[in-house]
Design a protein around this motif. Structure first.
Motif, PDB file in Angstrom:
ATOM      1  N   ARG A 114      94.821  43.574  49.343  1.00  0.00           N
ATOM      2  CA  ARG A 114      94.407  44.280  48.127  1.00  0.00           C
ATOM      3  C   ARG A 114      93.631  43.342  47.205  1.00  0.00           C
ATOM      4  O   ARG A 114      92.631  43.730  46.602  1.00  0.00           O
ATOM      5  N   ALA A 115      94.109  42.105  47.104  1.00  0.00           N
ATOM      6  CA  ALA A 115      93.444  41.131  46.227  1.00  0.00           C
ATOM      7  C   ALA A 115      92.015  40.877  46.692  1.00  0.00           C
ATOM      8  O   ALA A 115      91.096  40.805  45.873  1.00  0.00           O
ATOM      9  N   THR A 116      91.825  40.760  47.991  1.00  0.00           N
ATOM     10  CA  THR A 116      90.476  40.535  48.525  1.00  0.00           C
ATOM     11  C   THR A 116      89.589  41.737  48.254  1.00  0.00           C
ATOM     12  O   THR A 116      88.450  41.586  47.818  1.00  0.00           O
ATOM     13  N   ALA A 117      90.105  42.932  48.498  1.00  0.00           N
ATOM     14  CA  ALA A 117      89.321  44.148  48.249  1.00  0.00           C
ATOM     15  C   ALA A 117      88.939  44.243  46.772  1.00  0.00           C
ATOM     16  O   ALA A 117      87.787  44.535  46.441  1.00  0.00           O
ATOM     17  N   HIS A 118      89.875  43.961  45.890  1.00  0.00           N
ATOM     18  CA  HIS A 118      89.591  44.037  44.448  1.00  0.00           C
ATOM     19  C   HIS A 118      88.597  42.954  44.024  1.00  0.00           C
ATOM     20  O   HIS A 118      87.665  43.220  43.262  1.00  0.00           O
ATOM     21  N   ARG A 119      88.798  41.748  44.514  1.00  0.00           N
ATOM     22  CA  ARG A 119      87.890  40.648  44.160  1.00  0.00           C
ATOM     23  C   ARG A 119      86.459  40.950  44.639  1.00  0.00           C
ATOM     24  O   ARG A 119      85.494  40.803  43.892  1.00  0.00           O
ATOM     25  N   ARG A 120      86.331  41.424  45.869  1.00  0.00           N
ATOM     26  CA  ARG A 120      85.014  41.739  46.416  1.00  0.00           C
ATOM     27  C   ARG A 120      84.400  42.910  45.661  1.00  0.00           C
ATOM     28  O   ARG A 120      83.201  42.926  45.387  1.00  0.00           O
ATOM     29  N   PHE A 121      85.206  43.917  45.292  1.00  0.00           N
ATOM     30  CA  PHE A 121      84.705  45.045  44.494  1.00  0.00           C
ATOM     31  C   PHE A 121      84.114  44.536  43.186  1.00  0.00           C
ATOM     32  O   PHE A 121      83.028  44.947  42.781  1.00  0.00           O
ATOM     33  N   THR A 122      84.828  43.630  42.539  1.00  0.00           N
ATOM     34  CA  THR A 122      84.357  43.067  41.269  1.00  0.00           C
ATOM     35  C   THR A 122      83.060  42.290  41.470  1.00  0.00           C
ATOM     36  O   THR A 122      82.103  42.449  40.698  1.00  0.00           O
ATOM     37  N   GLN A 123      82.999  41.470  42.502  1.00  0.00           N
ATOM     38  CA  GLN A 123      81.780  40.691  42.783  1.00  0.00           C
ATOM     39  C   GLN A 123      80.606  41.618  43.075  1.00  0.00           C
ATOM     40  O   GLN A 123      79.501  41.413  42.570  1.00  0.00           O
ATOM     41  N   ASP A 137      86.160  40.430  56.616  1.00  0.00           N
ATOM     42  CA  ASP A 137      84.974  41.151  57.044  1.00  0.00           C
ATOM     43  C   ASP A 137      84.470  42.086  55.935  1.00  0.00           C
ATOM     44  O   ASP A 137      85.238  42.879  55.381  1.00  0.00           O
ATOM     45  N   ASP A 138      83.176  41.993  55.616  1.00  0.00           N
ATOM     46  CA  ASP A 138      82.591  42.819  54.557  1.00  0.00           C
ATOM     47  C   ASP A 138      82.728  44.306  54.858  1.00  0.00           C
ATOM     48  O   ASP A 138      82.984  45.106  53.963  1.00  0.00           O
ATOM     49  N   ARG A 139      82.552  44.684  56.123  1.00  0.00           N
ATOM     50  CA  ARG A 139      82.647  46.108  56.469  1.00  0.00           C
ATOM     51  C   ARG A 139      84.067  46.616  56.254  1.00  0.00           C
ATOM     52  O   ARG A 139      84.259  47.737  55.769  1.00  0.00           O
ATOM     53  N   ALA A 140      85.064  45.819  56.584  1.00  0.00           N
ATOM     54  CA  ALA A 140      86.461  46.219  56.373  1.00  0.00           C
ATOM     55  C   ALA A 140      86.744  46.370  54.881  1.00  0.00           C
ATOM     56  O   ALA A 140      87.416  47.319  54.459  1.00  0.00           O
ATOM     57  N   VAL A 141      86.214  45.457  54.080  1.00  0.00           N
ATOM     58  CA  VAL A 141      86.412  45.530  52.631  1.00  0.00           C
ATOM     59  C   VAL A 141      85.711  46.766  52.073  1.00  0.00           C
ATOM     60  O   VAL A 141      86.277  47.504  51.253  1.00  0.00           O
ATOM     61  N   LEU A 142      84.487  47.013  52.520  1.00  0.00           N
ATOM     62  CA  LEU A 142      83.746  48.194  52.065  1.00  0.00           C
ATOM     63  C   LEU A 142      84.510  49.468  52.423  1.00  0.00           C
ATOM     64  O   LEU A 142      84.635  50.372  51.590  1.00  0.00           O
ATOM     65  N   ALA A 143      85.040  49.536  53.629  1.00  0.00           N
ATOM     66  CA  ALA A 143      85.807  50.707  54.054  1.00  0.00           C
ATOM     67  C   ALA A 143      87.032  50.908  53.166  1.00  0.00           C
ATOM     68  O   ALA A 143      87.339  52.036  52.760  1.00  0.00           O
ATOM     69  N   LYS A 178      98.221  50.973  45.327  1.00  0.00           N
ATOM     70  CA  LYS A 178      98.550  51.959  46.362  1.00  0.00           C
ATOM     71  C   LYS A 178      97.611  51.887  47.561  1.00  0.00           C
ATOM     72  O   LYS A 178      97.793  52.615  48.535  1.00  0.00           O
ATOM     73  N   LEU A 179      96.613  51.027  47.507  1.00  0.00           N
ATOM     74  CA  LEU A 179      95.671  50.890  48.623  1.00  0.00           C
ATOM     75  C   LEU A 179      96.418  50.429  49.873  1.00  0.00           C
ATOM     76  O   LEU A 179      97.066  49.389  49.858  1.00  0.00           O
ATOM     77  N   PRO A 180      96.349  51.191  50.965  1.00  0.00           N
ATOM     78  CA  PRO A 180      97.017  50.766  52.207  1.00  0.00           C
ATOM     79  C   PRO A 180      96.184  49.694  52.910  1.00  0.00           C
ATOM     80  O   PRO A 180      95.583  49.932  53.961  1.00  0.00           O
ATOM     81  N   ALA A 181      96.154  48.522  52.318  1.00  0.00           N
ATOM     82  CA  ALA A 181      95.269  47.445  52.762  1.00  0.00           C
ATOM     83  C   ALA A 181      95.479  47.060  54.219  1.00  0.00           C
ATOM     84  O   ALA A 181      94.525  46.728  54.919  1.00  0.00           O
ATOM     85  N   ALA A 182      96.710  47.121  54.691  1.00  0.00           N
ATOM     86  CA  ALA A 182      97.001  46.743  56.082  1.00  0.00           C
ATOM     87  C   ALA A 182      96.240  47.632  57.062  1.00  0.00           C
ATOM     88  O   ALA A 182      95.893  47.189  58.161  1.00  0.00           O
TER      89      ALA A 182
END
Length: 124
Positions: free
Chosen positions: A70-79, A40-46, A60-64
């Motif tokens: 973490r990989a998804t959050a980082h990949r989406r941040f880069t995109q 979900d984009d909103r979850a990644v943005l958060a 250290k990102l508490p991705a759970a």
């Protein structure tokens, strides 16, 4: 409402999400189909907003807590960075604040990080 939903709404509140959602690039369709459901984009943005506010590293990102890896959050941040999302979002909020006269444009600061300084002054 779950703890994950609470974290998402805390770090990407409704008004923030309403401003950001139309600016987020539409994901390309996967031609082969299948695979895992897109996070979900909103979850990644958060998760990204949390990371920036907390000043922590990607490891250290508490991705759970956000329901994304973490990989998804980082990949989406880069995109999203490549697509110019952060600049667009910044402009969107400046515009909104200007419309409701919450910005006093008579006082402004130029940060040296945003403006390139030349060693020998401006080029002739």
């Amino acid at each position: 409402m779950s703890d994950v939903d609470d974290m998402i709404r805390t770090w990407a509140p409704d008004d923030f999400w309403q401003a950001a959602q139309p600016l987020i690039p539409v994901a390309a369709a996967r031609p082969q189909g299948g695979g895992n459901r897109r996070a979900d984009d909103r979850a990644v943005l958060a998760a990204i907003v949390y990371l920036v506010q907390a000043g922590c590293s990607w490891r250290k990102l508490p991705a759970a807590l956000f329901g994304v890896s973490r990989a998804t959050a980082h990949r989406r941040f880069t995109q999203w960075t490549r697509s110019g999302l952060w600049e667009q979002l910044h402009q969107q909020f400046l515009h909104r604040l200007n419309v409701i006269t919450e910005i006093d444009w008579s006082r402004a600061v130029v940060d040296s990080i945003a403006v390139r300084a030349t060693k020998r002054g401006s080029p002739a």
